[in-house]
Scaffold this motif. Structure first.
Motif, PDB file in Angstrom:
ATOM      1  N   VAL A 116       0.833  -1.326  -0.133  1.00 38.56           N
ATOM      2  CA  VAL A 116       0.282   0.093   0.197  1.00 38.56           C
ATOM      3  C   VAL A 116       0.978   1.250   0.104  1.00 38.56           C
ATOM      4  N   ALA A 117       1.985   1.590   0.879  1.00 39.56           N
ATOM      5  CA  ALA A 117       2.790   2.090   0.923  1.00 39.56           C
ATOM      6  C   ALA A 117       3.687   2.728  -0.572  1.00 39.56           C
ATOM      7  N   GLN A 140      -3.668   8.213   6.557  1.00 43.39           N
ATOM      8  CA  GLN A 140      -3.956   8.870   7.891  1.00 43.39           C
ATOM      9  C   GLN A 140      -5.302   9.285   7.375  1.00 43.39           C
ATOM     10  N   LYS A 141      -5.256  10.563   6.482  1.00 43.13           N
ATOM     11  CA  LYS A 141      -6.511  10.909   6.691  1.00 43.13           C
ATOM     12  C   LYS A 141      -7.746   9.867   5.584  1.00 43.13           C
ATOM     13  N   VAL A 142      -7.504   8.617   5.264  1.00 40.02           N
ATOM     14  CA  VAL A 142      -8.310   8.425   3.991  1.00 40.02           C
ATOM     15  C   VAL A 142      -8.326   6.504   5.695  1.00 40.02           C
ATOM     16  N   PHE A 147      -3.053  -0.353   7.481  1.00 39.05           N
ATOM     17  CA  PHE A 147      -2.310  -0.890   6.051  1.00 39.05           C
ATOM     18  C   PHE A 147      -0.978  -0.500   5.243  1.00 39.05           C
ATOM     19  N   ILE A 148      -0.636  -0.105   5.925  1.00 38.39           N
ATOM     20  CA  ILE A 148       0.284   0.403   5.496  1.00 38.39           C
ATOM     21  C   ILE A 148       1.839  -0.294   4.905  1.00 38.39           C
ATOM     22  N   ASP A 149       1.213  -1.659   4.715  1.00 35.26           N
ATOM     23  CA  ASP A 149       2.755  -3.080   4.746  1.00 35.26           C
ATOM     24  C   ASP A 149       1.828  -4.028   4.302  1.00 35.26           C
ATOM     25  N   GLU A 150       0.230  -3.724   3.831  1.00 45.08           N
ATOM     26  CA  GLU A 150      -0.365  -4.866   2.908  1.00 45.08           C
ATOM     27  C   GLU A 150       0.059  -4.464   1.583  1.00 45.08           C
ATOM     28  N   TYR A 151      -0.588  -5.920   1.220  1.00 40.68           N
ATOM     29  CA  TYR A 151      -0.739  -5.571  -0.039  1.00 40.68           C
ATOM     30  C   TYR A 151      -1.876  -5.889  -0.486  1.00 40.68           C
ATOM     31  N   GLU A 159     -11.013  -0.370   0.243  1.00 44.25           N
ATOM     32  CA  GLU A 159     -10.052  -0.085   0.843  1.00 44.25           C
ATOM     33  C   GLU A 159      -9.411   0.356  -0.280  1.00 44.25           C
ATOM     34  N   GLN A 160      -9.693  -0.518  -0.952  1.00 44.52           N
ATOM     35  CA  GLN A 160      -8.759  -0.328  -2.431  1.00 44.52           C
ATOM     36  C   GLN A 160      -9.179   0.870  -2.948  1.00 44.52           C
ATOM     37  N   GLN A 161     -10.152   1.498  -2.885  1.00 43.12           N
ATOM     38  CA  GLN A 161     -10.216   2.850  -3.010  1.00 43.12           C
ATOM     39  C   GLN A 161      -9.826   3.370  -2.859  1.00 43.12           C
ATOM     40  N   ARG A 162      -9.634   3.456  -1.281  1.00 45.32           N
ATOM     41  CA  ARG A 162      -9.373   4.776  -0.386  1.00 45.32           C
ATOM     42  C   ARG A 162      -7.111   5.303  -0.854  1.00 45.32           C
ATOM     43  N   VAL A 163      -7.892   3.470  -0.988  1.00 47.21           N
ATOM     44  CA  VAL A 163      -5.166   3.685  -1.417  1.00 47.21           C
ATOM     45  C   VAL A 163      -5.564   4.486  -3.116  1.00 47.21           C
ATOM     46  N   ALA A 164      -6.267   4.023  -3.692  1.00 46.59           N
ATOM     47  CA  ALA A 164      -6.680   4.559  -5.061  1.00 46.59           C
ATOM     48  C   ALA A 164      -6.282   5.804  -5.191  1.00 46.59           C
ATOM     49  N   LEU A 165      -7.727   6.311  -4.113  1.00 47.81           N
ATOM     50  CA  LEU A 165      -7.773   8.074  -3.784  1.00 47.81           C
ATOM     51  C   LEU A 165      -6.303   8.003  -3.438  1.00 47.81           C
TER      52      LEU A 165
END
Length: 294
Positions: A116-117, A140-142, A147-151, A159-165
């Motif tokens: 994720v990072a 932190q905002k999302v 999950f910073i070190d997860e895949y 959660e994937q949508q928020r990572v994409a954002l």
């Protein structure tokens, strides 16, 4: 339009301040495929921090307009400006990667082999420490710091949508283009994630152009709606105005079911089984449709 008359007393003049340009402006954009106008003389202005929804049925030219702004497709005529500076016409063209424009699509397009990072940091420049600070700030905002070190495959769709954002916002784009980004989410998640996304985009003062075919989504998210049909913008304005003052029958029908009564005008009145309706300014013996929502 009302105009203010000059004050009759005194002759003091006030110097005008510098004119602020729209964050994004497209002027008279055309795009043809096989001789057919897919985008037909479209013009738009979006200010920083403003959300404009390009709303219309499938195939009306919404996504093609988005791709031309992003720079992945060239217009046949017209100009595109960012903060008053030309980024593309039919001769001059700033490449997509230098336009400071973020992109979000229905397919989150996260890199499965990156954490994720690393996904969020993918488009960032600077030292490793600087990138990490920005990544942590956005996660932190999302609400995804844990999950910073997860895949990506360990995360839910929302959660994937928020990572994409977060990834799209990481380089601090001046403009965000969003093509049906919430349509892959189930209804239970969609409203909450839309609201979170909108809050974050406004905090970053990003100009947003959101493409959707869902009137409810446009009404919920937009500061302004541009209603598109057949390659043209048919009507543009605040959601309330577009909904309550539709430009034609098809515009009414796009937002909701409609009932239609057929009648003929006589003496500025249209007779119906429900009584007479006022029809000012319409010539006698003109056939009319009286349209109302359930």
């Amino acid at each position: 339009m009302s105009t203010a008359s000059p004050h009759s007393q005194g002759s003091q003049s006030v110097a005008a301040g510098p004119k602020s340009h729209p964050r994004l402006e497209i002027r008279n954009i055309h795009r043809y495929f096989d001789g057919r106008a897919v985008v037909d003389d479209v013009s738009l202005q979006i200010q920083a921090g403003q959300v404009t929804c390009l709303l219309g049925p499938s195939g009306c030219g919404k996504s093609t307009t988005l791709r031309m702004i992003a720079g992945v497709e060239m217009q046949d005529s017209g100009e595109i400006y960012v903060d008053g500076k030309l980024i593309c016409d039919t001769v001059f063209r700033v490449p997509p990667e230098r336009r400071e424009i973020g992109l979000m699509f229905q397919d989150f397009a996260l890199f499965p082999h990156l954490s994720v990072a690393d996904n969020v940091a993918f488009g960032l420049k600077g030292s490793k420490d600087e990138k990490r600070v920005r990544v942590e700030e956005l996660l932190q905002k999302v609400s995804l710091t844990r999950f910073i070190d997860e895949y990506p495959h360990h995360l839910s769709g929302g959660e994937q949508q928020r990572v994409a954002l977060a990834r799209a916002l990481a380089p601090r784009p001046r403009i965000m283009l969003m093509d049906e980004p919430f349509s892959g989410l189930d209804n239970r998640l969609r409203d909450g994630i839309r609201d979170e996304t909108l809050t974050l985009l406004k905090e970053e003062d990003t100009a947003v152009l959101l493409v959707t075919h869902e009137p409810e989504e446009a009404m919920r998210m937009a500061d302004e709606i541009a209603l598109m049909r057949g390659g043209k913008i048919i009507q543009q304005g605040a959601p309330y105005n577009v909904y309550t003052r539709p430009s034609d029958k098809a515009s009414v029908a796009f937002f909701s079911d409609i009932n239609v009564l057929k009648s003929q005008v006589n003496g500025a009145l249209a007779e119906t089984p429900f009584g007479q309706f006022l029809a000012p300014g319409i010539a006698d013996r003109t056939d009319v449709d009286i349209v109302f929502r359930p």
